[in-house]
Write an enzyme that holds these catalytic residues in place. Structure first.
Site, PDB file in Angstrom:
ATOM      1  N   ASP A  10       0.880  -1.363  -0.048  1.00  0.00           N
ATOM      2  CA  ASP A  10       0.028   0.019   0.057  1.00  0.00           C
ATOM      3  C   ASP A  10       0.918   1.113  -0.239  1.00  0.00           C
ATOM      4  OD1 ASP A  10      -1.609   2.128   1.156  1.00  0.00           O
ATOM      5  OD2 ASP A  10      -3.235   0.442   1.032  1.00  0.00           O
ATOM      6  N   ILE A  11       0.677   2.124  -1.019  1.00  0.00           N
ATOM      7  CA  ILE A  11       1.423   3.362  -1.122  1.00  0.00           C
ATOM      8  C   ILE A  11       1.010   4.099  -0.007  1.00  0.00           C
ATOM      9  CG2 ILE A  11       1.962   5.535  -2.449  1.00  0.00           C
ATOM     10  CD1 ILE A  11       1.080   3.984  -4.920  1.00  0.00           C
ATOM     11  N   GLU A  17      -4.725   2.575  -4.172  1.00  0.00           N
ATOM     12  CA  GLU A  17      -3.224   2.679  -4.068  1.00  0.00           C
ATOM     13  C   GLU A  17      -2.605   1.446  -3.494  1.00  0.00           C
ATOM     14  OE1 GLU A  17      -5.556   4.612  -2.504  1.00  0.00           O
ATOM     15  OE2 GLU A  17      -4.732   4.885  -0.356  1.00  0.00           O
TER      16      GLU A  17
END
Lengths: 322, 122, 209
Positions: free
Chosen positions: A194-195, A237
């Site tokens: 996950d960004i 994201e």
């Protein structure tokens, strides 16, 4: 021919018309007019039907409904309509284009109107039948094509922005992989990536910059793949990486390598330098585990990474951390 | 002696049309009301021989008036309902509530004359 | 663009009264055609300006949820469009229109029923008014604008995102329902600016007679 003489010919012109069906019944539903179109398509000559009850001649007509409709026209002295879009046909006439078109019957639009005598008393009704098969055919084909296109879009397995597989593909794939791993008693680990602070990137640099970040991260992840691995864009994201043959420890090593690469990467967008990091959660299959449970574990581990400061890798642990 | 007539209808045009349909030599003293409440006020203030009553009016409509009058023993008056609503059920209901006649709009001179004669008002 | 037509209070009174008479006859005819007691309430008459259309639309759909809309154009001396709002309960009257009791009303049948009812109601009411005005008119086939859509779509579906290309219209609003049945409809007959002149003429001669 004088105009008046020509006008007297009108009834015959209507009767001889072959492009529109015209029939008339009296108030007792006996046929009093049956034009050439109706003759051709019903294969019943006007001499065979004149004076006979229309429902006797055509038992497949919806009697109750049509009688009420005709009676309504007689009382209201108005025009009533039927449309192929709601009711494909009134009279069951075989389709004339029987060789090229698969539709077996003629589609029809019909009008019904009251016939009044000079005193204004209704003596019967006229029914006109318009062949709508071509229009109906075209519209149905268009509808089919549209439905197919929509369906295609829904089941499409690719994410538009990154070209990666998408979430729906992921669920299919992970079930298969888990089954396969169990069958051959092999390891399998799952990475959820996950960004970090993605919303902040969007807010600071704009959505287009956010998109570019996603694209670059996807590229970096792709570069690390082996043949047997599966990478999907799991969410806005978020990415998922399925690593067969690797247990949790081995998966964690891959995860750490990825984390470093992305931490070091400087993403250029419209002359701005954007730096980003990722949080990763790792899980592995265990005895009797389902694909769902595998995902949940990786998710919990990812959550822990976020909680503990981001930009890190966490392996799922059943024991709660103190 | 002229008959005293009460016309109850919220439309000025309608009241005018009604008066036009009156027989030529009919001697009448006319009072007009624009809704049911006004009609009841008029009915309690003097005696009328006949009331022409519209059904659809604001505040208190024709049916409302008929219902009130049914319970009033002190008011005696022939009631002719004159209305656009000509369904059989409406006619039946009016008769049950004590109307002497039920006449469709626009009012026909001959029909009115016939009904007036029938009820001894001509 | 035709010039603005104004109606005096007296003329509007006459219009209301003859619409009333027209609806009375329409109600009677519909009751006979359907075999059931019909309620057509007293019609509302108003002169509308296209600038006020959005506000009017919002007012009209205030307490409604899902609706069906049918549209029907008419031409002749009287031109314009009737817009009919119908409730969902098509099932409650399927026997009145001759559908078999065993026949399930699929979407196509429900639409057919709604189009049919709209056509009957509109032609009865329009003819009712036209005859009183001694004017001619005829209806085009009905057309389903929407089927079971949220009421708030009313304005958008009918008038779209474009400004109407007319200035004024005479609106006659009639509500219809059946006794002991769930079925209801709310009809808006918009008389186009073109016919207002003829209507005023007829009303004037009625007033002078």
């Amino acid at each position: 021919m004088l105009v008046q003489e020509f006008a007297c010919e009108f009834p015959n012109i209507i009767v001889d018309l072959t492009s529109i069906g015209i029939a008339a019944v009296d108030t007792r539903m006996n046929i009093i007019l049956w034009n050439r179109f109706m003759e051709f398509h019903s294969h019943l000559n006007h001499s065979e039907v004149l004076g006979r009850n229309i429902f006797e001649c055509f038992p497949e007509l919806p009697k109750e409904w049509l009688e009420k409709k005709i009676k309504s026209v007689i009382v209201l002295k108005n025009l009533a309509f039927t449309s192929w879009q709601q009711r494909p046909f009134l009279f069951k006439f075989p389709n004339t284009r029987s060789i090229t078109t698969y539709i077996p019957f003629m589609y029809q639009d019909c009008s019904i109107w009251a016939i009044q005598d000079k005193a204004g008393i209704v003596q019967g009704v006229c029914i006109s039948v318009h062949d709508m098969t071509d229009t109906a055919n075209a519209q149905l084909l268009l509808q089919e094509a549209t439905e197919q296109a929509v369906q295609l879009q829904e089941t499409s397995q690719r994410d538009g922005l990154t070209g990666l597989y998408n979430r729906s593909f992921f669920y299919e794939q992970i079930s298969n992989e888990v089954s396969r791993a169990r069958r051959y008693e092999r390891s399998l680990s799952l990475l959820l990536v996950d960004i970090d602070y993605f919303k902040k990137i969007n807010d600071t640099y704009g959505h287009l910059a956010g998109d570019e970040v996603i694209r670059i991260v996807a590229l970096k992840l792709l570069k690390t793949l082996r043949d047997s691995d599966t990478l999907v864009r799991y969410g806005g994201e978020e990415f998922a990486l399925i690593l067969p043959h690797l247990n949790m420890q081995e998966g964690a090593i891959v995860a750490e390598r990825l984390r470093c690469i992305i931490e070091k990467e400087i993403i250029i967008f419209e002359e701005k330098e954007i730096q980003t990091t990722v949080s990763i959660g790792v899980s592995e299959i265990t005895e009797g585990i389902t694909a769902d449970q595998l995902i949940k574990k990786a998710d919990k581990a990812l959550y822990t990474s976020k909680e503990e400061g981001r930009n890190r890798v966490t392996c799922f642990s059943a024991t709660p951390r103190t | 002696m002229p008959y005293s007539v009460l016309i109850v209808d919220d439309s000025a045009f309608s009241r005018r049309m009604l008066k036009k349909a009156f027989p030529e030599k009919w001697e009448v003293d006319i009072t007009e009301a624009t809704n049911g409440n006004e009609a009841l006020v008029a009915l309690t203030s003097r005696k009328f021989d006949i009331m022409f009553l519209d059904l659809t009016m604001p505040e208190l409509d024709g049916f409302g008036v008929l219902e009130v009058l049914k319970n009033r023993q002190d008011i005696h008056c022939k009631i002719f309902v004159v209305t656009a609503d000509i369904q059989p059920k409406a006619k039946q209901l009016c008769k049950e509530l004590g109307a002497s006649a039920f006449l469709p709009k626009p009012l026909d001179k001959e029909i009115l004359q016939k009904n007036l004669k029938q009820h001894g008002l001509l | 663009m035709s010039e603005q037509i104004d109606f005096t209070i007296e003329e509007l009174d006459i219009l209301t009264e003859i619409s009333n008479i027209g609806m009375g006859k329409a109600g009677s005819a519909l009751a006979e055609a359907l075999g059931c007691l019909v309620y057509l309430n007293v019609p509302e008459i108003m002169l509308v300006k296209s600038s006020g259309l959005k506000e009017l639309s919002d007012e009209l759909i205030k307490n409604l949820e899902d609706i069906n809309i049918v549209r029907q154009a008419f031409s002749g001396d009287l031109t314009g469009e009737a817009i009919i709002l119908l409730g969902k309960a098509a099932y409650s009257i399927k026997d009145l229109l001759g559908y078999e009791p065993s026949e399930t009303l699929n979407q196509a049948r429900q639409k057919e029923l709604l189009l049919d009812m709209s056509n009957s109601i509109t032609s009865a009411c329009l003819q009712g008014i036209a005859r009183q005005l001694s004017l001619d008119t005829s209806l085009s086939p009905p057309n389903m604008v929407c089927f079971e859509q949220p009421a708030k779509m009313f304005y958008r579906l009918l008038f779209g995102n474009n400004k109407p290309n007319w200035d004024q219209s005479l609106l006659v609003r009639v509500k219809f329902h059946l006794k002991n049945r769930e079925f209801w409809s709310d009809m808006f007959i918009f008389f186009s600016q073109k016919s207002l002149g003829k209507i005023k003429q007829s009303v004037k001669s009625l007033g002078e007679s």
